[in-house]
Design a protein around this motif. Structure first.
Motif, PDB file in Angstrom:
ATOM      1  N   SER A 165     -33.130   2.829  -0.788  1.00 57.03           N
ATOM      2  CA  SER A 165     -33.553   1.999   0.341  1.00 57.03           C
ATOM      3  C   SER A 165     -34.467   2.829   1.245  1.00 57.03           C
ATOM      4  CB  SER A 165     -32.331   1.520   1.119  1.00 57.03           C
ATOM      5  OG  SER A 165     -31.772   2.578   1.855  1.00 57.03           O
ATOM      6  N   PRO A 166     -35.256   2.179   2.101  1.00 53.50           N
ATOM      7  CA  PRO A 166     -36.125   2.942   3.007  1.00 53.50           C
ATOM      8  C   PRO A 166     -35.344   3.897   3.917  1.00 53.50           C
ATOM      9  CG  PRO A 166     -36.814   0.658   2.948  1.00 53.50           C
ATOM     10  CD  PRO A 166     -35.536   0.746   2.168  1.00 53.50           C
ATOM     11  N   ALA A 167     -34.178   3.478   4.384  1.00 50.80           N
ATOM     12  CA  ALA A 167     -33.378   4.362   5.247  1.00 50.80           C
ATOM     13  C   ALA A 167     -32.910   5.595   4.476  1.00 50.80           C
ATOM     14  CB  ALA A 167     -32.180   3.603   5.803  1.00 50.80           C
ATOM     15  N   GLN A 168     -32.500   5.404   3.227  1.00 47.30           N
ATOM     16  CA  GLN A 168     -32.082   6.548   2.414  1.00 47.30           C
ATOM     17  C   GLN A 168     -33.262   7.474   2.136  1.00 47.30           C
ATOM     18  OE1 GLN A 168     -30.545   4.304  -0.888  1.00 47.30           O
ATOM     19  NE2 GLN A 168     -28.419   4.731  -0.328  1.00 47.30           N
ATOM     20  N   LYS A 169     -34.414   6.889   1.873  1.00 47.93           N
ATOM     21  CA  LYS A 169     -35.615   7.683   1.599  1.00 47.93           C
ATOM     22  C   LYS A 169     -36.011   8.494   2.833  1.00 47.93           C
ATOM     23  CE  LYS A 169     -39.860   6.924  -0.894  1.00 47.93           C
ATOM     24  NZ  LYS A 169     -40.756   5.932  -1.449  1.00 47.93           N
ATOM     25  N   MET A 170     -35.923   7.873   4.013  1.00 49.28           N
ATOM     26  CA  MET A 170     -36.247   8.564   5.262  1.00 49.28           C
ATOM     27  C   MET A 170     -35.273   9.720   5.491  1.00 49.28           C
ATOM     28  SD  MET A 170     -38.030   9.017   8.021  1.00 49.28           S
ATOM     29  CE  MET A 170     -38.947   7.656   8.678  1.00 49.28           C
ATOM     30  N   GLU A 171     -33.986   9.464   5.326  1.00 55.07           N
ATOM     31  CA  GLU A 171     -32.986  10.519   5.541  1.00 55.07           C
ATOM     32  C   GLU A 171     -33.169  11.670   4.560  1.00 55.07           C
ATOM     33  OE1 GLU A 171     -30.862  10.951   8.069  1.00 55.07           O
ATOM     34  OE2 GLU A 171     -31.826   9.164   8.883  1.00 55.07           O
ATOM     35  N   ARG A 172     -33.482  11.355   3.314  1.00 57.69           N
ATOM     36  CA  ARG A 172     -33.697  12.412   2.314  1.00 57.69           C
ATOM     37  C   ARG A 172     -34.911  13.258   2.689  1.00 57.69           C
ATOM     38  NH1 ARG A 172     -37.153  12.469  -1.610  1.00 57.69           N
ATOM     39  NH2 ARG A 172     -37.386  10.217  -1.677  1.00 57.69           N
ATOM     40  N   THR A 173     -35.995  12.614   3.124  1.00 58.30           N
ATOM     41  CA  THR A 173     -37.206  13.342   3.498  1.00 58.30           C
ATOM     42  C   THR A 173     -36.981  14.171   4.759  1.00 58.30           C
ATOM     43  OG1 THR A 173     -38.529  11.605   2.474  1.00 58.30           O
ATOM     44  CG2 THR A 173     -39.658  13.085   3.986  1.00 58.30           C
ATOM     45  N   VAL A 174     -36.263  13.628   5.737  1.00 63.06           N
ATOM     46  CA  VAL A 174     -35.947  14.380   6.958  1.00 63.06           C
ATOM     47  C   VAL A 174     -35.142  15.626   6.591  1.00 63.06           C
ATOM     48  CG1 VAL A 174     -34.521  14.319   9.045  1.00 63.06           C
ATOM     49  CG2 VAL A 174     -36.120  12.471   8.575  1.00 63.06           C
ATOM     50  N   TYR A 175     -34.183  15.463   5.698  1.00 68.13           N
ATOM     51  CA  TYR A 175     -33.384  16.609   5.251  1.00 68.13           C
ATOM     52  C   TYR A 175     -34.270  17.645   4.561  1.00 68.13           C
ATOM     53  CZ  TYR A 175     -30.132  19.406   2.574  1.00 68.13           C
ATOM     54  OH  TYR A 175     -29.466  20.453   2.021  1.00 68.13           O
ATOM     55  N   LEU A 224     -44.997  28.774   0.365  1.00 70.95           N
ATOM     56  CA  LEU A 224     -43.959  27.750   0.243  1.00 70.95           C
ATOM     57  C   LEU A 224     -44.602  26.388   0.452  1.00 70.95           C
ATOM     58  CD1 LEU A 224     -41.216  29.435   2.443  1.00 70.95           C
ATOM     59  CD2 LEU A 224     -41.332  29.420  -0.036  1.00 70.95           C
ATOM     60  N   ASP A 225     -44.271  25.411  -0.407  1.00 70.10           N
ATOM     61  CA  ASP A 225     -44.869  24.078  -0.333  1.00 70.10           C
ATOM     62  C   ASP A 225     -43.805  22.988  -0.260  1.00 70.10           C
ATOM     63  OD1 ASP A 225     -47.817  24.263  -0.630  1.00 70.10           O
ATOM     64  OD2 ASP A 225     -47.268  25.355  -2.449  1.00 70.10           O
ATOM     65  N   LEU A 226     -44.156  21.881   0.401  1.00 72.23           N
ATOM     66  CA  LEU A 226     -43.343  20.666   0.422  1.00 72.23           C
ATOM     67  C   LEU A 226     -44.298  19.483   0.462  1.00 72.23           C
ATOM     68  CD1 LEU A 226     -40.577  19.192   0.717  1.00 72.23           C
ATOM     69  CD2 LEU A 226     -40.960  19.287   3.167  1.00 72.23           C
ATOM     70  N   LYS A 227     -44.307  18.680  -0.589  1.00 69.23           N
ATOM     71  CA  LYS A 227     -45.212  17.523  -0.695  1.00 69.23           C
ATOM     72  C   LYS A 227     -44.565  16.306  -0.033  1.00 69.23           C
ATOM     73  CE  LYS A 227     -48.629  15.582  -3.515  1.00 69.23           C
ATOM     74  NZ  LYS A 227     -49.841  15.694  -2.784  1.00 69.23           N
ATOM     75  N   LEU A 228     -45.356  15.561   0.730  1.00 69.64           N
ATOM     76  CA  LEU A 228     -44.895  14.361   1.418  1.00 69.64           C
ATOM     77  C   LEU A 228     -45.183  13.146   0.553  1.00 69.64           C
ATOM     78  CD1 LEU A 228     -43.629  13.702   4.177  1.00 69.64           C
ATOM     79  CD2 LEU A 228     -45.912  13.288   5.026  1.00 69.64           C
ATOM     80  N   ASP A 229     -44.225  12.266   0.390  1.00 72.07           N
ATOM     81  CA  ASP A 229     -44.366  11.054  -0.416  1.00 72.07           C
ATOM     82  C   ASP A 229     -45.476  10.160   0.154  1.00 72.07           C
ATOM     83  OD1 ASP A 229     -43.684   8.195  -1.234  1.00 72.07           O
ATOM     84  OD2 ASP A 229     -42.301   9.362  -2.463  1.00 72.07           O
ATOM     85  N   LYS A 230     -46.169   9.423  -0.711  1.00 71.43           N
ATOM     86  CA  LYS A 230     -47.296   8.584  -0.285  1.00 71.43           C
ATOM     87  C   LYS A 230     -46.881   7.413   0.602  1.00 71.43           C
ATOM     88  CE  LYS A 230     -50.195   9.649  -4.217  1.00 71.43           C
ATOM     89  NZ  LYS A 230     -50.854   9.180  -5.403  1.00 71.43           N
ATOM     90  N   SER A 231     -45.636   7.002   0.553  1.00 69.77           N
ATOM     91  CA  SER A 231     -45.201   5.859   1.344  1.00 69.77           C
ATOM     92  C   SER A 231     -45.001   6.215   2.820  1.00 69.77           C
ATOM     93  CB  SER A 231     -43.915   5.271   0.762  1.00 69.77           C
ATOM     94  OG  SER A 231     -42.902   6.256   0.704  1.00 69.77           O
ATOM     95  N   LEU A 247     -42.865  11.144  11.751  1.00 66.43           N
ATOM     96  CA  LEU A 247     -42.829  10.712  10.359  1.00 66.43           C
ATOM     97  C   LEU A 247     -42.409   9.250  10.352  1.00 66.43           C
ATOM     98  CD1 LEU A 247     -43.028  11.816   7.433  1.00 66.43           C
ATOM     99  CD2 LEU A 247     -40.576  12.146   7.536  1.00 66.43           C
ATOM    100  N   LYS A 248     -43.238   8.380   9.736  1.00 65.30           N
ATOM    101  CA  LYS A 248     -42.959   6.944   9.737  1.00 65.30           C
ATOM    102  C   LYS A 248     -42.859   6.414   8.320  1.00 65.30           C
ATOM    103  CE  LYS A 248     -45.157   5.866  14.129  1.00 65.30           C
ATOM    104  NZ  LYS A 248     -46.120   5.011  14.808  1.00 65.30           N
ATOM    105  N   LEU A 249     -41.942   5.481   8.154  1.00 69.43           N
ATOM    106  CA  LEU A 249     -41.782   4.757   6.897  1.00 69.43           C
ATOM    107  C   LEU A 249     -41.383   3.335   7.266  1.00 69.43           C
ATOM    108  CD1 LEU A 249     -41.613   4.693   3.793  1.00 69.43           C
ATOM    109  CD2 LEU A 249     -39.219   5.316   4.007  1.00 69.43           C
ATOM    110  N   GLY A 250     -42.317   2.403   7.135  1.00 69.59           N
ATOM    111  CA  GLY A 250     -42.043   1.029   7.548  1.00 69.59           C
ATOM    112  C   GLY A 250     -41.765   1.000   9.046  1.00 69.59           C
TER     113      GLY A 250
END
Length: 188
Positions: free
Chosen positions: A43-53, A117-124, A162-165
């Motif tokens: 879900s978008p909330a899970q995706k946001m929490e995973r990316t924040v982590y 060190l790298d961290l790629k941000l998802d396109k969404s 950081l925004k998602l929807g």
């Protein structure tokens, strides 16, 4: 002997017990639950929490590496690559275009370059910063987000949004402890 229940005797070998029916229904329900959660995705909330982590863990890794190696590390954001990366910087060194750091005028060409060190941000996701930083990003430059010092402190005035929807998280840094803090809204 008279058989008062002739049907019962014929069908006795073909009847399921109540326990067998309950077990069969439980297995079907469990299989369906696993299939639905697997196919539904995140879900978008899970995706946001995973990316924040992931961003928080990445910043902590850079902070610890700075303290461990005794040199400053700078966290940067690249708009084109949509990624965060960190490079080591010393007072006597300059950054190379490939993201490694090398000593100015040093004769030790055998020394390996410092890893990046790298961290790629998802396109969404969309990424914004406070006013003024957009101009730097619009010019195609990389944004220096946070700088971590060997004593555990940090600097950086940018607030990363950081925004998602309809969801958003705001990252900012404690200058004293170097820890990244996360808010739901931009502080005034």
């Amino acid at each position: 002997m008279i058989d008062f229940f002739p049907r019962r005797r014929k069908a006795a070998g073909k009847v399921f017990t109540l326990i067998e029916l309950v077990v069969a229904i439980a297995i079907v329900a469990l299989t369906l639950a696993i299939a639905v959660t697997t196919l539904r995705g995140e879900s978008p909330a899970q995706k946001m929490e995973r990316t924040v982590y992931e961003i928080s863990a990445f910043c902590a890794r850079v902070r610890f590496r700075s303290a461990e190696e005794g040199r400053d590390w700078v966290l940067k954001y690249n708009l084109e690559g949509r990624n965060f990366y960190a490079v080591a910087v010393d007072e006597e060194s300059e950054e190379n275009p490939d993201g490694t750091a090398g000593k100015k005028g040093a004769d030790d060409s055998d020394a390996p370059p410092l890893p990046r060190l790298d961290l790629k941000l998802d396109k969404s996701f969309t990424f914004e910063t406070e006013e003024g930083a957009e101009n730097q990003l619009a010019n195609g430059e990389e944004l220096d987000v946070f700088r971590f010092f060997p004593d555990g402190g940090a600097s950086g005035s940018h607030k990363l949004v950081l925004k998602l929807g309809g969801l958003q998280k705001v990252f900012h840094i404690s200058k004293l402890t170097g820890r990244v803090m996360i808010d739901e809204e931009l502080p005034n």
